[in-house]
Design an enzyme around this catalytic site. Structure first.
Site, PDB file in Angstrom:
ATOM      1  N   HIS A  57     -16.079  55.210   5.387  1.00  0.00           N
ATOM      2  CA  HIS A  57     -16.278  56.062   4.212  1.00  0.00           C
ATOM      3  C   HIS A  57     -16.318  57.540   4.590  1.00  0.00           C
ATOM      4  O   HIS A  57     -16.082  58.402   3.751  1.00  0.00           O
ATOM      5  CB  HIS A  57     -17.588  55.648   3.531  1.00  0.00           C
ATOM      6  CG  HIS A  57     -17.600  55.818   2.043  1.00  0.00           C
ATOM      7  ND1 HIS A  57     -16.483  55.705   1.242  1.00  0.00           N
ATOM      8  CD2 HIS A  57     -18.633  56.068   1.185  1.00  0.00           C
ATOM      9  CE1 HIS A  57     -16.825  55.889  -0.028  1.00  0.00           C
ATOM     10  NE2 HIS A  57     -18.120  56.108  -0.083  1.00  0.00           N
TER      11      HIS A  57
ATOM     12  N   ASP B  58     -11.323  58.417   1.851  1.00  0.00           N
ATOM     13  CA  ASP B  58     -10.912  57.078   2.284  1.00  0.00           C
ATOM     14  C   ASP B  58     -10.284  56.346   1.106  1.00  0.00           C
ATOM     15  O   ASP B  58     -10.572  56.646  -0.046  1.00  0.00           O
ATOM     16  CB  ASP B  58     -12.115  56.298   2.810  1.00  0.00           C
ATOM     17  CG  ASP B  58     -13.229  56.161   1.776  1.00  0.00           C
ATOM     18  OD1 ASP B  58     -13.680  57.193   1.249  1.00  0.00           O
ATOM     19  OD2 ASP B  58     -13.631  55.031   1.472  1.00  0.00           O
TER      20      ASP B  58
ATOM     21  N   ASN C  10     -21.398  60.786  -3.632  1.00  0.00           N
ATOM     22  CA  ASN C  10     -21.304  60.607  -5.081  1.00  0.00           C
ATOM     23  C   ASN C  10     -21.576  61.870  -5.884  1.00  0.00           C
ATOM     24  O   ASN C  10     -21.407  61.881  -7.094  1.00  0.00           O
ATOM     25  CB  ASN C  10     -22.253  59.494  -5.539  1.00  0.00           C
ATOM     26  CG  ASN C  10     -21.893  58.162  -4.920  1.00  0.00           C
ATOM     27  OD1 ASN C  10     -20.857  58.004  -4.277  1.00  0.00           O
ATOM     28  ND2 ASN C  10     -22.753  57.190  -5.112  1.00  0.00           N
TER      29      ASN C  10
ATOM     30  N   ASN D  19     -16.385  56.952  -6.080  1.00  0.00           N
ATOM     31  CA  ASN D  19     -17.411  57.753  -6.747  1.00  0.00           C
ATOM     32  C   ASN D  19     -17.374  59.232  -6.389  1.00  0.00           C
ATOM     33  O   ASN D  19     -17.727  60.081  -7.206  1.00  0.00           O
ATOM     34  CB  ASN D  19     -18.798  57.166  -6.492  1.00  0.00           C
ATOM     35  CG  ASN D  19     -18.986  55.848  -7.205  1.00  0.00           C
ATOM     36  OD1 ASN D  19     -18.419  55.624  -8.272  1.00  0.00           O
ATOM     37  ND2 ASN D  19     -19.756  54.959  -6.614  1.00  0.00           N
TER      38      ASN D  19
END
Length: 188
Positions: free
Chosen positions: A21, A92, A67, A113
């Site tokens: 991530h 990613d 996020n 997100n």
């Protein structure tokens, strides 16, 4: 002098450092290492500045957590008066094979997100995003573990070459333009 905001998405903290991530952070860290740049903690993120052939690259690693990345992106675009077309967000992508690269000028958040928050804060889907494939090699119900998991030994072997290609893409984006860069790098 043209300015560009290059944003690597990721989560702060050692727990996330080598996770899939965090590829956005990893790409910017790799560029900084190659060019002997140092990140400084400033408002809403860590910033490093890089100059190349009359262009200034502002490299941003938001410290807002993934996020909430949009807040940092909007702040730095506004503060530095950088036009939206000079924004590049590195993220990613589960829908691409490991290491594959896709540059797009607009699109949906794809369930990501970080991109969703950027879209909301910028009030548009028309911004450049550089998607780095992390593949979808996880079993049902294990997506979060996979995304927040560390690179496999096999992936790690190929990561340096993919990071080199990623740095080339970032430079091309500013020097040759988005359309040429998409033609030269997408799917490579």
């Amino acid at each position: 002098m043209k300015k560009y905001l290059i944003v690597g998405l990721g989560n702060i903290g050692d727990d996330y450092k080598n996770t899939r991530h965090n590829i956005g952070f990893k790409v910017l860290d790799y560029l900084a290492e190659q060019e002997s740049l140092t990140f400084e903690t400033q408002k809403l993120g860590d910033i490093a500045t890089y100059k190349l052939k009359g262009r200034t690259f502002m490299l941003l690693k938001p410290n807002t957590y993934m996020n909430l990345s949009g807040k940092a992106v909007l702040y730095w675009l506004t503060k530095e008066n950088i036009p939206l077309e000079n924004l590049l967000v590195i993220t990613d992508d589960l829908n691409l094979p490991f290491g594959s690269i896709r540059l797009k000028t607009k699109g949906s958040d794809g369930g990501h997100n970080g991109l969703k928050d950027i879209q909301e804060k910028l009030n548009t889907i028309n911004y450049n995003r550089f998607r780095f494939g992390i593949s979808d090699a996880f079993s049902k119900g294990k997506q979060i573990d996979y995304v927040l998991g560390e690179w496999t030994e096999e992936e790690t072997k190929h990561l340096k070459e993919r990071l080199d290609k990623s740095v080339e893409l970032i430079k091309s984006f500013a020097l040759a333009g988005v359309n040429h860069t998409m033609n030269a790098f997408n799917g490579k």
